[in-house]
Design an enzyme around this catalytic site. Sequence first.
Site, PDB file in Angstrom:
ATOM      1  N   GLU A 294       0.801  -1.229   0.000  1.00 54.16           N
ATOM      2  CA  GLU A 294       0.000   0.000   0.000  1.00 54.16           C
ATOM      3  C   GLU A 294       0.832   1.277   0.000  1.00 54.16           C
ATOM      4  OE1 GLU A 294      -4.053  -1.332   2.194  1.00 54.16           O
ATOM      5  OE2 GLU A 294      -2.334  -1.188   3.536  1.00 54.16           O
TER       6      GLU A 294
HETATM    7  C1  ACM Z   1      -2.020  -5.444   4.112  1.00 54.83           C
HETATM    8  O1  ACM Z   1      -3.089  -5.920   4.527  1.00 54.83           O
HETATM    9  N1  ACM Z   1      -1.912  -4.158   3.854  1.00 54.83           N
HETATM   10  C2  ACM Z   1      -0.869  -6.287   3.878  1.00 54.83           C
END
Ligand code: ACM
Length: 484
Positions: A294
């Site tokens: 992310e």
């Molecule tokens: C995640 O759930 N951002 C690895």
Amino acid sequence: MIPHPATQQPLPDETFTLTPDASIGSTDSAVRTIAERLAAQLRRSTGFGLPVRTGAGTITLSTDGADSLGTEGYELRADSSGVTITGATAEGVFRGVTTLRQLLPAQIEAAGVQDGPWEIAGTTISDAPRYGYRGVMLDVTRHFFTVDQVKRFIELVSRYKINRLHLHLTDDQGWRIQVDSWPRLTEYGGSLQVGGGAGGAYTKADFAEIVRYAGEHYITVVPEIDTPGHTNAALASYPELTADGVAPELYTGTKVGFSSLASGKERTYEFLADVFREVAEQTSGDLVHLGGDEAHVTPHEDYLTFVPKAAQLVVDQGKRVMGWHEIADAPLPAGTIVQYWGTEDEKAQALAVKAVEQGATLVLSPANRAYLDMKYDEDTPLGLQWAGLVSVEQSYDWNPATLIPGVPATAIDGVEAPLWTETLDDLAKVEYMVFPRLPGIAELGWSPESALDWKRYRDRLAGQGPRWEALGVNYHRSAEIDWA
Ligand code: ACM
């Protein structure tokens, strides 16, 4: 029993009974401490003396097993004359002891003396795992958990033959592991948590105690330093790590994807070299997890140069790289483990394929199956549901070998169940989300494919309820299970 053993046969005319005159024997020093810890546990609920001796006992632990058992395999025989657990290593014997504890009546787990009788139906077991990596992840950033809380968590998960504890140690909301060369990471960056309450961080002595206690349960700690995103706590502590040199405020909300280390600054890599060195020094295992998920505000071109540079800094410390599946878009060093957290989206699946094409192996944590922070159903008071509702059946009823189209079974190292703690501020809440789903993931990691069957698993899972009651575990009494 969970996980189901690879092979088990009954010995129909035999019953083992643990009696007050019983002893525990260890044939060699390698398993002496395992014998002593087993004795201490059994003394609490049986009230028996259970002396530990060298050589054979009523229960005998031995590492005389054939090498073909592998590191974690063991054989167990319970008959009228006693119990023997034989491995090729102390680790194999330890896994066998977890089986023995589940063969005994549930009251064996009680904290005070119970009546018994302490019987085991005669049986022989020959057991070894399907996968070498069977993990659980605890997020200690969104809410901080003390060393004692982490130790109880370790003890509970070890019962299901989990062998990796992935600790998510750094995120926007807090930096939880001491780094002497960058002390503000914990002093300031670790001071808060989600909701704005006091956070915390592990000193080097604290972390050493977690690693030691995990090791005593034959669990290897995998430390995660999440980069280049999920780094607000670091950026707030050291503005030189930001692109504009301005420190953001500490963050106590639950949004994701808004922070990034300055990937173009040399100082960032000096920082990471120090951090990975000090974290590697505090780690007995061969893996350091560098996150990589992310990174929405890191320009993608920068991300693609950042990941190999960060990975090299891990390799420089003599460790293998682990990272979330996004890192597979970048070139990865040999020996990298890519952790798949996708659902059924093609983009994530394509990255898993790309990982394997460059020689990496995979640990599977599909969010719609293995994320322990997803709600069980609409009524679950805790947790999130961005990956859907994850019932006990949903978390159990899938096959790691065929989950991702285009990924061969040989590329799978195993499974891991992550627990993110945005909504979980104490251990009782953690236990509620972990139990009863974690044992199912542990079984997918350990048991042969032929033993996996949801209907029969349900019945075995029901048998864990009285054990959790004896242990005071706050498990979710899911309506999917006919609890005893
Ligand atoms: C995640 O759930 N951002 C690895």
